[in-house]
Write an enzyme that holds these catalytic residues in place. Structure first.
Site, PDB file in Angstrom:
ATOM      1  N   ASN A 120      24.039 -16.096   8.404  1.00 47.42           N
ATOM      2  CA  ASN A 120      25.224 -15.451   7.927  1.00 47.42           C
ATOM      3  C   ASN A 120      26.413 -16.511   7.949  1.00 47.42           C
ATOM      4  O   ASN A 120      27.441 -16.300   8.627  1.00 47.42           O
ATOM      5  CB  ASN A 120      25.704 -14.250   8.585  1.00 47.42           C
ATOM      6  CG  ASN A 120      24.608 -13.287   8.454  1.00 47.42           C
ATOM      7  OD1 ASN A 120      23.995 -12.688   9.600  1.00 47.42           O
ATOM      8  ND2 ASN A 120      24.213 -12.688   7.445  1.00 47.42           N
ATOM      9  N   HIS A 154      17.937  -6.241  11.050  1.00 45.09           N
ATOM     10  CA  HIS A 154      18.993  -5.526  11.329  1.00 45.09           C
ATOM     11  C   HIS A 154      18.748  -4.155  11.053  1.00 45.09           C
ATOM     12  O   HIS A 154      18.903  -3.786  10.104  1.00 45.09           O
ATOM     13  CB  HIS A 154      20.247  -5.941  11.063  1.00 45.09           C
ATOM     14  CG  HIS A 154      21.429  -5.076  11.436  1.00 45.09           C
ATOM     15  ND1 HIS A 154      21.974  -5.056  12.723  1.00 45.09           N
ATOM     16  CD2 HIS A 154      22.187  -4.580  10.654  1.00 45.09           C
ATOM     17  CE1 HIS A 154      23.193  -4.214  12.828  1.00 45.09           C
ATOM     18  NE2 HIS A 154      23.309  -3.760  11.512  1.00 45.09           N
ATOM     19  N   HIS A 171      18.056  -6.644  18.040  1.00 43.31           N
ATOM     20  CA  HIS A 171      18.996  -6.090  18.963  1.00 43.31           C
ATOM     21  C   HIS A 171      18.592  -4.094  18.900  1.00 43.31           C
ATOM     22  O   HIS A 171      19.739  -3.503  18.608  1.00 43.31           O
ATOM     23  CB  HIS A 171      20.675  -6.049  18.894  1.00 43.31           C
ATOM     24  CG  HIS A 171      21.098  -6.331  17.369  1.00 43.31           C
ATOM     25  ND1 HIS A 171      21.876  -7.175  16.885  1.00 43.31           N
ATOM     26  CD2 HIS A 171      20.519  -5.525  16.247  1.00 43.31           C
ATOM     27  CE1 HIS A 171      22.330  -7.094  15.825  1.00 43.31           C
ATOM     28  NE2 HIS A 171      21.531  -6.097  15.194  1.00 43.31           N
ATOM     29  N   ASP A 202      22.640 -12.278  21.127  1.00 45.92           N
ATOM     30  CA  ASP A 202      23.285 -11.744  20.378  1.00 45.92           C
ATOM     31  C   ASP A 202      24.765 -12.165  20.027  1.00 45.92           C
ATOM     32  O   ASP A 202      25.578 -11.464  19.702  1.00 45.92           O
ATOM     33  CB  ASP A 202      23.491 -10.217  20.322  1.00 45.92           C
ATOM     34  CG  ASP A 202      23.495  -9.449  18.867  1.00 45.92           C
ATOM     35  OD1 ASP A 202      23.586 -10.135  18.072  1.00 45.92           O
ATOM     36  OD2 ASP A 202      23.467  -8.262  18.926  1.00 45.92           O
ATOM     37  N   GLY A 217      31.201  -7.411  17.546  1.00 44.62           N
ATOM     38  CA  GLY A 217      30.376  -8.342  17.962  1.00 44.62           C
ATOM     39  C   GLY A 217      31.191  -8.847  19.358  1.00 44.62           C
ATOM     40  O   GLY A 217      32.071  -8.787  19.816  1.00 44.62           O
TER      41      GLY A 217
END
Lengths: 427, 318
Positions: free
Chosen positions: A95, A180, A233, A306, A325
């Site tokens: 990303n 995800h 995650h 992460d 985040g």
């Protein structure tokens, strides 16, 4: 040059070694290790005084802002943060801007990593073009150019048909599809875990089933395609249960989670603390416990940082406007050791989730383990040293940690990549 | 001070929500507000409690009635009131909430009254400024002065809050008024019901002390107060409820639905009303039972009380 680390508690999950001994490295490689390893004549000796010496951590989920968002993090700053966290190899998500969905993108990362020459850098290739979720990216070419796996990073591959094809198409290339797992429409507009706390704070919630619905769908597609799948995650009890069952049925499935999901809950959001705004969101205490139990029984194979750096400008906002985040590279080892101190699992198993397991998932068969002739990627750490996390001291460019002021036990003393010391704790 | 009302200690620097207020705190506000109701009914409505104080109405979201109510409250107490609306502020130029707060802070206001579309905005602002901050509505979080004015309206009419049963009806999910009212009324010992379609009732609301009903008949059965909430038109187009027509049929306050309530039940609405959607005009205009205009009057008094309590008298003056 030959270097001998003596009087170390050597921990190697891959060979189930936990013994006091010596590791000898010559140049970039390990030449001997174990309780009986002899110190060759002329070697420089580093007395570890009983501290733990293990394979360097392999972090399989890191967001870096280069190219495109260099104000948040660069490959150089992330590498320094990784080194400080005991990480000797990491895989960055695609990303970026532009998205890493072609060979040129991978080559850019490889070149920058060579220039920075700190920790080992790997990159995911986008699963779909521009991570937009509409068409498959050039998965074969990406694999050939070194992509460790395919993912749309922080975006869910929502289209079931496309997910089915990605799993099927990627199978011959031996690389997993990393998801995800969050049903986008159920999560739309959501800021925090759905429930009492969301209602009290006046924030739109994301139900736990946004994760489990997507996971259940994907696992069924894995069954159909016999593809290789990795759930990133994992944050919910339902998700852990689905993965446990899938593994029992023999599906080629792996999973990771990150320290916030086994140490924090939605209560840590307090009064709209945007540093605790994560994606997926922090969940309930039952979920937190289930995630820890999933790590303990191996349902969750790996622990990743992460790492998702966000500059202050993206966090000093009303909660719903703030970016999600947390920066996690600097603190991966000490936070993971909390599982050991809380007696969730033994030290060697915790290290397995941070070294051998993520290396295996990414197909990095030389990394995350000790081997004669293998790379001298090591972390020396004190497993018991008590200290308090201070986000201002992070090596990451971004200081967005929900663990600022958090008391931990265990500290990285030295990090070695290919025989070079890339981090040395200030004394 | 001459005709100063009975003043109890109000141990808060800001009013960010009802959460965190004790029953004694709420009573203190209502008692002071009572005295201002009388002042506001006199020909000379002015006093000088806030002389020399600067009050800034900082509205990031349009709201004529709340802004006007605060403005009147500040002026009647003799303060200098400045209205800052979004259209003329720097927000449109990309300035963040915190930048705006810091800029305003440099002008030394005494009170910042904040209305913002995001939950938690008033709290965020309060950590960055020296002024007392009053939350005039933040996202879907809280609207404390609305709950206080509702409580004052009820207390003046019913003589008490404790032991009453209050039904809050409509779009609970998106309502900051509902959250503040649930918190206040349960703190004061009233029983609270929420009534609405399941799609407009947030999960975990019962943990705030409300019992949940999904039909008007059982929800209103025997209640002393019927509090209607506004349902925004865009939420009636199929995403939350199928249509305004269907909504009115099942959740509108009609005379028939009202018949389930206690015979002397009062009707409240924070305004502005959607007549024929959530409330029948016949009911809304029932002068004997509709408290809707009383609420507007009490709003000014309650806001005067809050300003008064958050601005301790200037000492050493005169």
């Amino acid at each position: 040059m030959t270097l001998a680390f003596t009087n170390a508690r050597i921990l190697d999950p891959a060979s189930n070694l936990d013994a006091v001994g010596t590791i000898v490295i010559h140049g970039e490689t390990i030449v001997a290790f174990g309780p009986d390893a002899r110190v060759p004549d002329g070697a420089d000796i580093i007395d570890c005084n009983g501290a733990c010496l293990a394979p360097g951590l392999v972090d399989l989920r890191v967001t870096i802002g280069e190219p495109g968002f260099e104000e948040k993090e660069t490959i150089a700053s992330a590498s320094r943060a990784a080194a400080a966290g005991g990480v000797t190899a990491m895989a960055m998500l695609p990303n970026t801007d532009p998205v890493i969905d072609d060979v040129a993108g991978l080559e850019f990362v490889a070149r920058r990593a060579r220039e920075v020459k700190q920790v080992k850098m790997f990159a995911y290739g986008a699963a779909t073009r521009d991570c937009a979720g509409n068409e498959l990216a050039d998965l074969g070419l990406l694999a050939e150019a070194g992509a460790v796996a395919f993912t749309d990073g922080s975006r869910c591959i929502a289209d079931a048909q496309l997910m089915r094809r990605a799993l099927a198409y990627a199978r011959p290339f031996g690389r997993p599809i990393v998801q995800h797992p969050e049903e986008p429409r159920l999560a739309e507009g959501g800021q925090v875990n759905e429930g009492e706390i969301a209602t009290r704070l006046g924030l739109a919630g994301i139900p736990a089933c946004a994760e489990s619905i997507l996971l259940a769908r994907d696992l069924r597609l894995v069954e159909l395609t016999r593809g290789r799948y990795h759930a990133a995650h994992v944050s919910t009890a339902e998700g852990v249960a689905l993965l446990r069952d899938a593994k029992r049925r023999g599906l080629d499935v792996t999973a990771d989670t990150a320290p916030p999901y086994f140490l924090l809950t939605e209560r840590d959001i307090g009064d709209w603390r945007t540093f605790a705004k994560l994606s997926p969101p922090l969940r309930s205490d039952e979920d937190r416990k289930a995630v820890a139990a999933g790590i303990a029984d191996g349902t969750i194979d790996a622990i990743a940082s992460d790492h998702q750096p966000q500059s202050q400008d993206w966090k000093r906002l009303p909660f719903a406007q703030a970016a999600p985040g947390a920066a996690g590279l600097d603190t991966l080892l000490p936070l993971s050791l909390a599982l050991v101190h809380d007696k969730v699992l033994p030290l060697l198993e915790a290290l397995r989730r941070l070294t051998q397991a993520p290396a295996d998932i990414l197909g990095l068969k030389e990394l995350g383990r000790l081997a004669v002739g293998g790379p001298a990627d090591l972390v020396l750490f004190d497993p018991d040293l008590r200290w308090t996390i201070d986000a201002d001291s992070f090596h990451s460019k971004s200081k967005n940690s929900p663990f600022d002021g958090y008391a931990v036990r265990g500290r990285v003393l030295r990090t070695i990549v290919d025989g070079r010391t890339v981090f040395h704790a200030p004394t | 001070m001459n005709d100063a009302p009975l003043r109890r200690a109000f141990p808060h620097r800001h009013l960010l929500g009802i959460e965190g207020l004790s029953a004694a705190d709420v009573t203190a506000v209502l008692d002071v507000a009572d005295s201002y109701v009388e002042q506001n009914r006199r020909a000379d409505k002015r006093s000088a409690h806030l002389r020399g104080r600067t009050i800034v109405n900082l509205f990031f979201e349009d709201s004529t009635r709340t802004r006007t109510s605060f403005e009147l409250a500040g002026k009647r107490l003799g303060g200098d009131v400045i209205n800052m609306s979004v259209a003329t502020s720097s927000v449109k130029k990309g300035e963040t909430l915190i930048d705006t707060a810091m800029t305003l802070n440099a002008m030394h206001p005494d009170v910042l009254i904040v209305r913002h579309q995001e939950s938690g905005a008033a709290m965020l602002l309060s950590t960055k400024v020296d002024a007392a901050v009053i939350n005039a509505g933040d996202g879907t979080h809280e609207h404390p002065t609305q709950a206080l004015l509702d409580a004052l309206t009820i207390r003046r009419r019913k003589g008490r809050l404790e032991g009453l049963t209050v039904a809050i009806c409509g779009d609970i999910l998106h309502s900051r008024v509902a959250r503040s009212n649930i918190l206040l009324l349960t703190t004061m010992g009233a029983k609270v019901r929420v009534v609405g379609p399941p799609t407009l009732v947030p999960s975990g609301i019962e943990k705030l002390g409300a019992s949940v009903f999904h039909d008007m008949r059982s929800g209103l059965d025997g209640v002393d107060i019927v509090m209607m909430l506004r349902l925004q038109v865009e939420r009636m187009s199929g995403r939350f409820v199928p249509s305004p027509r269907e909504y009115f049929r099942f959740f509108g306050l009609t005379r028939e639905a009202l018949a389930m309530a206690s015979p002397d039940a009062l009707i409240m609405h924070p305004g502005p009303m959607n007549r024929g959607v959530e409330i029948d005009s016949e009911v809304a205009d029932d002068v004997g039972r509709s408290m809707i205009l009383d609420q507007v009057e009490m709003g000014v008094a309650v806001r005067m009380a809050v300003l008064d309590l958050l601005c301790p008298p200037i000492t050493g003056g005169n």
